[in-house]
Motif scaffolding. Structure first.
Motif, PDB file in Angstrom:
ATOM      1  N   SER A   4     -47.245 -24.341 -57.353  1.00  0.00           N
ATOM      2  CA  SER A   4     -47.135 -23.823 -58.728  1.00  0.00           C
ATOM      3  C   SER A   4     -48.292 -24.356 -59.568  1.00  0.00           C
ATOM      4  O   SER A   4     -48.883 -25.387 -59.249  1.00  0.00           O
ATOM      5  CB  SER A   4     -45.809 -24.260 -59.352  1.00  0.00           C
ATOM      6  OG  SER A   4     -45.795 -25.661 -59.540  1.00  0.00           O
ATOM      7  N   ASP A  30     -47.485 -19.308 -56.079  1.00  0.00           N
ATOM      8  CA  ASP A  30     -46.198 -18.629 -56.193  1.00  0.00           C
ATOM      9  C   ASP A  30     -45.738 -18.519 -57.642  1.00  0.00           C
ATOM     10  O   ASP A  30     -45.250 -17.486 -58.080  1.00  0.00           O
ATOM     11  CB  ASP A  30     -45.155 -19.421 -55.389  1.00  0.00           C
ATOM     12  CG  ASP A  30     -43.771 -18.819 -55.497  1.00  0.00           C
ATOM     13  OD1 ASP A  30     -43.442 -17.955 -54.662  1.00  0.00           O
ATOM     14  OD2 ASP A  30     -43.022 -19.187 -56.439  1.00  0.00           O
ATOM     15  N   THR A  31     -45.906 -19.623 -58.377  1.00  0.00           N
ATOM     16  CA  THR A  31     -45.305 -19.719 -59.709  1.00  0.00           C
ATOM     17  C   THR A  31     -46.325 -20.219 -60.716  1.00  0.00           C
ATOM     18  O   THR A  31     -47.094 -21.139 -60.412  1.00  0.00           O
ATOM     19  CB  THR A  31     -44.098 -20.689 -59.664  1.00  0.00           C
ATOM     20  OG1 THR A  31     -43.127 -20.154 -58.766  1.00  0.00           O
ATOM     21  CG2 THR A  31     -43.449 -20.876 -61.022  1.00  0.00           C
ATOM     22  N   LYS A  62     -46.373 -12.708 -59.644  1.00  0.00           N
ATOM     23  CA  LYS A  62     -46.112 -14.144 -59.805  1.00  0.00           C
ATOM     24  C   LYS A  62     -44.733 -14.382 -60.414  1.00  0.00           C
ATOM     25  O   LYS A  62     -44.257 -13.584 -61.226  1.00  0.00           O
ATOM     26  CB  LYS A  62     -47.155 -14.776 -60.750  1.00  0.00           C
ATOM     27  CG  LYS A  62     -48.574 -14.626 -60.308  1.00  0.00           C
ATOM     28  CD  LYS A  62     -48.842 -15.403 -59.032  1.00  0.00           C
ATOM     29  CE  LYS A  62     -50.162 -15.030 -58.414  1.00  0.00           C
ATOM     30  NZ  LYS A  62     -50.066 -14.930 -56.953  1.00  0.00           N
ATOM     31  N   ASN A  63     -44.133 -15.497 -60.028  1.00  0.00           N
ATOM     32  CA  ASN A  63     -42.958 -15.965 -60.760  1.00  0.00           C
ATOM     33  C   ASN A  63     -43.488 -16.698 -61.984  1.00  0.00           C
ATOM     34  O   ASN A  63     -44.395 -17.524 -61.864  1.00  0.00           O
ATOM     35  CB  ASN A  63     -42.133 -16.926 -59.902  1.00  0.00           C
ATOM     36  CG  ASN A  63     -41.469 -16.188 -58.763  1.00  0.00           C
ATOM     37  OD1 ASN A  63     -40.765 -15.211 -58.982  1.00  0.00           O
ATOM     38  ND2 ASN A  63     -41.710 -16.630 -57.529  1.00  0.00           N
ATOM     39  N   TYR A 239     -41.442 -27.221 -54.579  1.00  0.00           N
ATOM     40  CA  TYR A 239     -42.681 -26.841 -55.258  1.00  0.00           C
ATOM     41  C   TYR A 239     -43.605 -28.038 -55.404  1.00  0.00           C
ATOM     42  O   TYR A 239     -43.156 -29.135 -55.743  1.00  0.00           O
ATOM     43  CB  TYR A 239     -42.397 -26.303 -56.678  1.00  0.00           C
ATOM     44  CG  TYR A 239     -41.680 -24.986 -56.694  1.00  0.00           C
ATOM     45  CD1 TYR A 239     -42.397 -23.783 -56.797  1.00  0.00           C
ATOM     46  CD2 TYR A 239     -40.295 -24.937 -56.608  1.00  0.00           C
ATOM     47  CE1 TYR A 239     -41.724 -22.575 -56.815  1.00  0.00           C
ATOM     48  CE2 TYR A 239     -39.620 -23.731 -56.617  1.00  0.00           C
ATOM     49  CZ  TYR A 239     -40.344 -22.548 -56.722  1.00  0.00           C
ATOM     50  OH  TYR A 239     -39.688 -21.352 -56.737  1.00  0.00           O
TER      51      TYR A 239
END
Lengths: 293, 333
Positions: A4, A30-31, A62-63, A239
């Motif tokens: 992240s 991812d985030t 993307k988150n 994460y």
């Protein structure tokens, strides 16, 4: 384990921030966390701007998490926080109990950021019942602490570690950047924009000690736990966070994504800050935070 | 308005009551409180004695349980809560939500005060602790201006307690990692900020070098007043300067005597004097001044005047003999 990008703790100019989130949208992370976490007097990027970035990032797959302020001292700041809570689309990262309270009132899930004092499993479980989906381990805690907490029973919430970046160590009512330039906080001219990595402070023996970032005090060196990624993954960490200190941190984060998918991948980042003898990783190993290892 | 004073031991507790304290706060002899120093604090037996003594004089006694339980060691904190309830102490000062939950569910009649270590600085945070754990009071971190304190007092569902005098934390308490960053010991878990075992004073020529875990915090002349070495009160060199300066804060103490009328008008319930690690003589002197000041204000609010002798006494026991209003004064921020 996913990678992240944390919220930008510094006051960067708008063009740089736009460029950063463009790159983040193209990246493999991812985030992405975004929002003003340090000072409500920074108004270069407004809430609506963050929302625009967030939507673009979401469209890129993307988150997205909206990060909120760590120190909330006034009703006006609560009003601003309410905007983040009521955004209608994205989960928030609570960095003050005020955000936990407002999310809970709105019956919304939330993520506990690193400045929420989560020091034991019982507290985490209480917050989980209230809607906490993930927590970022407080900076000063260690691998051993985390092993003990996870060891009790598999948690129903996710775990995130700030694995790369300068460590926020404290928040004050006083703006140290303004003080340094003999400006009052109320007429600060947002002088912190001139210091996109804070102001380095050394001891009188020229040891790098702190960074002054407005009301926030940070570590002088950055933490870099990228060599621990495999171990973190085995432990059950969900994460690994890269806290941006430079626009090139997106490349660095990409390198880590590759490292996870292929542990033997050589993730040298030409432009990014690389792990070196100067990174301060003491906290993770249960030592003083500034210890280099 | 309550005058709440520190008691590091039985002698300080007696001194505080002798000088007119309404209540004292104290901790157990272990790391369940954030003033865990050798030779300080109370055994369970002494706690019993202290509570008895306070109650016999119609005064109150609060147990400080303001560190965060470590995983696998929670039982010591729970036992401390059991003890406070059993001794019928007047309040528990705590920050960790698992402890608040434990106390609130098991001993609903034990008043809960939210410790400054919980770092609650706004209405929503106070609501969180009030609605979920039924706290009746909160101690405000030293990061709010007088106006912000006033605004918060207007809408707060709980009583407010503020720091009135003593050592000055300039960071939001409970969320400051400067001590653990340099020494490895955190006030939140280890029970003290910048523990003495990491302090070393070194004489070099006509200078004194102050070190904390070998990190040079300051260099002073032999005749300069030395404060206790904490990271936030050292002299450092900023990247754009050649000379060292106090980049965060200088050695100074908080003294809000001049704000007494404003704090009273804002409806602040309790004035807290910092200093459980200080001597009984300090406790007595400071308590006496504040007792006199509070009484003088309450007897005739309109005619209240700060007395020079009050501030003289307070300055003498202050760090560096200098006092400040800290964050209460917007200009300081």
């Amino acid at each position: 384990m996913k990678i992240s990008l944390g919220a930008i703790n510094y006051c960067w100019d708008k063009a740089t921030v736009e460029q950063f989130y463009d790159k983040a949208a193209q990246s493999q992370v991812d985030t992405v966390y975004l929002g003003e976490t340090v000072c409500s007097r920074r108004r270069i990027i407004k809430f609506q701007d963050y929302l625009t970035f967030a939507k673009t990032l979401k469209q890129s797959g993307k988150n997205v998490v909206l990060s909120t302020m760590a120190l909330i001292e006034a009703q006006s700041e609560l009003t601003e926080l309410k905007k983040y809570i009521d955004n209608g689309d994205f989960i928030i990262e609570a960095n003050d109990m005020a955000a936990v309270q407002l999310a809970k009132e709105a019956k919304l899930p939330f993520i506990c950021g690193p400045t929420i004092n989560n020091y034991n499993r019982a507290s985490l479980d209480i917050l989980h019942k209230m809607g906490m989906q993930r927590f970022v381990m407080p900076f000063e805690l260690s691998k051993t602490w985390l092993e003990t907490v996870i060891g009790e029973k598999k948690p129903g919430f996710e775990i995130e570690i700030m694995g790369h970046g300068y460590i926020p160590l404290a928040h004050s009512a006083r703006c140290f950047t303004a003080k340094h330039f003999n400006l009052s906080k109320d007429n600060c001219e947002t002088i912190c924009q001139k210091h996109p990595k804070g102001i380095l402070a050394q001891t009188q023996e020229n040891q790098n000690l702190l960074r002054l970032n407005g009301i926030q005090t940070q570590s002088a060196s950055f933490a870099d736990l990228s060599s621990e990624i495999t171990h973190m993954n085995d432990m059950g960490v969900d994460y690994f966070r890269v806290s941006p200190s430079h626009i090139d941190c997106v490349e660095l984060a990409n390198g880590l994504v590759n490292k996870i998918s292929d542990p033997h991948h050589n993730s040298a980042n030409e432009n990014a800050e690389k792990a070196d003898v100067n990174s301060c990783n003491g906290y993770w190993f249960g030592e003083a935070g500034l210890i280099k290892r | 308005m309550e005058l709440l004073c520190p008691a590091g031991n039985l002698a300080s507790l007696k001194a505080a009551f002798r000088a007119g304290a309404d209540a004292v706060y104290l901790g157990l002899k272990d790391d369940t409180n954030a003033r865990s120093f050798a030779g300080l604090n109370f055994t369970p037996e002494q706690l019993k004695q202290a509570t008895k003594l306070a109650h016999s004089q119609g005064r109150k006694v609060f147990l400080t349980l303001n560190t965060y339980p470590k995983p696998g060691e929670e039982s010591r904190w729970y036992q401390a809560i059991d003890l406070a309830a059993q001794l019928q102490m007047d309040a528990l000062i705590t920050a960790d939500i698992s402890l608040l939950h434990y106390a609130n569910t098991r001993y609903p009649h034990l008043p809960l005060h939210l410790s400054v270590q919980a770092s609650a600085t706004n209405q929503a945070a106070l609501d969180f602790y009030h609605q979920n754990f039924n706290i009746e009071r909160a101690v405000l971190p030293r990061v709010l201006s007088m106006k912000q304190v006033r605004d918060l007092a207007k809408c707060s569902a709980v009583e407010l307690e503020v720091f009135a005098f003593g050592s000055l934390c300039i960071m939001a308490e409970g969320r400051c990692h400067l001590s653990s960053y340099v020494t490895g010991q955190s006030p939140n878990t280890g029970g003290s900020c910048s523990p003495a075992k990491h302090v070393r004073w070194q004489e070099e020529g006509n200078q004194c070098l102050t070190r904390l875990n070998e990190v040079l915090i300051d260099t002073t002349g032999m005749n300069e007043q030395l404060g206790y070495p904490v990271v936030c009160k050292g002299r450092y060199i900023a990247e754009d300067e050649a000379k060292a300066d106090y980049l965060l804060e200088s050695p100074t103490s908080l003294n809000t005597l001049s704000l007494l009328p404003q704090l009273a008008q804002a409806g602040i319930k309790s004035l807290k004097i910092e200093g459980r690690q200080r001597s009984p003589a300090y406790v007595e002197q400071v308590t006496r001044v504040w007792r006199e000041a509070i009484d003088s204000y309450q007897n005739n609010p309109d005619a209240f005047k700060e007395q020079a002798r009050w501030n003289d006494t307070l300055a003498k026991v202050s760090e560096g003999q200098v006092t400040t209003l800290g964050a209460y004064e917007r200009q300081w921020q």
